[in-house]
Design a protein around this motif. Sequence first.
Motif, short mmCIF file in Angstrom:
data_model
loop_
_atom_site.label_atom_id
_atom_site.label_comp_id
_atom_site.label_asym_id
_atom_site.label_seq_id
_atom_site.Cartn_x
_atom_site.Cartn_y
_atom_site.Cartn_z
N ALA A 1 0.84 -1.20 0.00
CA ALA A 1 0.00 0.00 0.00
C ALA A 1 0.87 1.25 0.00
O ALA A 1 0.51 2.27 -0.59
CB ALA A 1 -0.91 0.00 1.23
N GLU A 2 2.04 1.14 0.62
CA GLU A 2 2.92 2.30 0.74
C GLU A 2 3.43 2.76 -0.63
O GLU A 2 3.87 3.88 -0.78
CB GLU A 2 4.10 1.97 1.65
N GLY A 3 3.38 1.86 -1.61
CA GLY A 3 3.85 2.24 -2.93
C GLY A 3 2.77 2.91 -3.77
O GLY A 3 3.03 3.35 -4.88
N LEU A 4 1.55 2.93 -3.27
CA LEU A 4 0.44 3.42 -4.10
C LEU A 4 -0.24 4.67 -3.56
O LEU A 4 -1.03 5.29 -4.25
CB LEU A 4 -0.63 2.33 -4.23
N PHE A 5 0.08 5.04 -2.31
CA PHE A 5 -0.83 6.02 -1.71
C PHE A 5 -0.77 7.39 -2.37
O PHE A 5 -1.73 8.14 -2.32
CB PHE A 5 -0.69 6.09 -0.18
N ILE A 6 0.34 7.71 -3.02
CA ILE A 6 0.40 9.03 -3.65
C ILE A 6 -0.62 9.13 -4.78
O ILE A 6 -1.40 10.08 -4.87
CB ILE A 6 1.81 9.31 -4.18
N SER A 7 -0.64 8.11 -5.65
CA SER A 7 -1.58 8.19 -6.76
C SER A 7 -3.01 8.02 -6.27
O SER A 7 -3.94 8.60 -6.84
CB SER A 7 -1.24 7.15 -7.82
N GLN A 8 -3.20 7.23 -5.21
CA GLN A 8 -4.55 7.10 -4.67
C GLN A 8 -5.03 8.44 -4.13
O GLN A 8 -6.19 8.83 -4.30
CB GLN A 8 -4.59 6.02 -3.58
N TYR A 9 -4.12 9.15 -3.49
CA TYR A 9 -4.47 10.47 -2.98
C TYR A 9 -4.81 11.42 -4.13
O TYR A 9 -5.82 12.12 -4.10
CB TYR A 9 -3.31 11.04 -2.16
#
Lengths: 316, 279
Positions: free
Chosen positions: B120-128
Motif C-alpha cells: 500500500a505504501e507504494g500506491l498512496f500518492i496516486s490514490q491520494y
Amino acid sequence: MSTTMVRTTPTRSASPTPPPPRTRRSVLPYTLLLPALLALCAGLGYPLVRQVVLSLQGYGLAQQFGRPAEWVGLDNYAEILGDRYLWLLVLRSVVFCLVCAATTMVIGTLLALAMRLMSKPVRLLVQTGLLLAWAMPVLAALTVWQWLFDSQYGVVNWLLARGGLDYEGHSWLIEPLSFFFVAAVVVVWMSVPFVAFTVYAGLIQLPAEIIEAAEVDGAGPVQRLRHVILPLTRPILLIVGLLQVIWDLRVFTQIYVLQNAGGVTRETNLLGTYIYRSGIGEGNFGVASAVAVFMLALTVVLTWPYVAKMVKDVDA
Amino acid sequence: MSLTVPLRTRVVVDLVGVLVFVACVFPVYWMVNTSFLTRREIRSPDPTWLPLGGGLDNYRRLFADDGFVNALGISLMVTVGTVVVALLFAFLAALAVSRFRFRGRRSFVVTLLVVQMIPAEGLFISQYKMLDTLELTNTVIGLSGLYVAAVLPFTIWTLRGFVAGLPVDLEEAAMVDGCTRVGAFFRITFPLLAPGLVATGVFAFIQAWNEFTLALVVMTNAEKRTLPVWLSTFSDVNRGTDWGAVMAGSTLIAVPVIIFFLLVQSRMVAGMTSGAVKG
C-alpha cells in the motif's frame, strides 16, 4: 493494506479447488464479477498506472497554482540516482528490514521448536499470549510501546534504573540508532506470533515416524534438528521469511508514528516515510512517485519466485 | 504429537515459555492497567502495577474529547461501509469463480493473488491524487472505496474457498424437488455459507478498523480522522501526553479487534497451515 490480510493468504493458495461443476456459456459469471472488478480497477489498477505516470511528471511551484504537470521523462529517476540521501535511505531501509526479518524469524522459529517440548498448560499459555500480541492493532501496540519507553514515566527506564543503570529520564527516540531499536522491538513483537504459529503448525504435521527413526538411529537432538526437522520445514521457513522481508521493507506506520513522538525525521526516514513526507507533505509528487515505483519494483523482484510458484499452484 | 522430553529440558523450556508469555502479554496488560490509573499514579516515579485505586476517569475524559468521539463515528462509518460493500462484491465474485467456468477465470484468480503483494505504501500518492481529482479526499466514501479495493482480493479468495467447499448436489436436489435455481441457492447454499461470510466479514472489519496509512493520507482534515489517526496525533511531543486517556483510547480501539480476532483465529490458523505445509 496492513499485515494480517496478506498474512493468511499464501496459505490458502495451495488448497486444491475442485474443477467448477457447471460449465456453460453465459454472461452470468461476468455480471457477478463486475462489481468486484470495477472496485479493484478503480482502487488499485488505476492508481498503479497513475503512479507510474506521476513518476514521469514534474511537480514544482507552478503546479501548486494549478498549472498542469509537465512531462519530464526519466528526470525524476535520474534525480533519485544522483541523490546520495536517497541511496542512504534505500540502504537504511534494507538494513532495517533484514535485521527485523532475521530477528523475527530466529525468535519465531526457536519459539515454535520450544513449543513442541513444553508441557501442555505452558504451551497453551504461550499460545494465548502470542494471540493477544498478534491481535493488537498496530496503533494501539505502538502507543503502548511508546508509553513503555517513555523517558520520564516509562517502565523500561524504571527497570533499567533499578538495575543500577543510568537510564533515568533517558530519551530513546532522539538517537537514530536507539530510535530504530525501539521501532524494531515493536515490529518484531508484532510479527513473531505469525512466524511462531505457522512454523509450529508445520512442525506438528511432520510425520513422527521419521523423527523417531532418526532417534533410533542414534541422532542426538541437534542432529535431528539439523538433518531432519529443519530440512523438512524448509519450504515453510522460506515462505514465511520472504513475507517478513516484504512486510518489513515497506514498514511505514511504526516509523512515522515514532518520528512524530520525538525522532529526528531526516535521520530516521525510511523509504515509506520519505515517500509520504516528500510527496504528500511537500507536494513533491514526481520524485516521491519515482521512489514509490522503485519500491514497487523492489517488491516485485523479491516476491517473483514466490508469486510464480503460487500462480503455478492455481489450478483453474 | 507425543514427545518424550527429559525433565530438565522440559523445566527449562517451560520457563522460557512463561517468559515469552510475559513478554507478549505485558504490553497489553500495561495498556489496560494504565487506562484505569489516576493521573498521580501515572506520574509517580514508581509504576503502579495494579489499578486498585483507579477508576473510569480516563474514559470519562476520553468521551468528553470531541476528537475521540468524532473519530469513533468516522471509524465506524468507514468500517461498516467497507465490510458491507466488500462482502457483497466478494460474495458475488466468489460465486462466479467457484461455480462457473468461463474465459478469464484463471487470470482473475491469479490477479487476486498477485495484487495482494502490492505494498500500500507504494500506491498512496496516486490514490491520494485520484481522490483529490474526484474531490473525495476527507470523505467516508473515498476512504471506504480504497479499503474495499484493498480487502477484496483477500475476501474473494477466502469466500471462494468456502463456496467451493459446499456440495452442489444439495442445490441440485432442491431443484429436482421443485425449487428454482435462485430459490435453491438462497434456501440451501446461503445458510451453509453463513460461517464463511462471518469469518470473512471479521477479516474485513479488522483491516478497515486498524488501517492507518491510507487514512492518514486521505483524511487530512482533523474532523475526518479515523481512530488510528486520532491516536497517532494524541501522543505529541510538544504537549505533555495524557497517557491515561491515550491508554483508555488504545484499549477501546483494541478490545473489539482482540475479541473478533480470537473468534476467527482458529479458522485462520487452520487455513494457514493446510497451505503452508504444502508450501
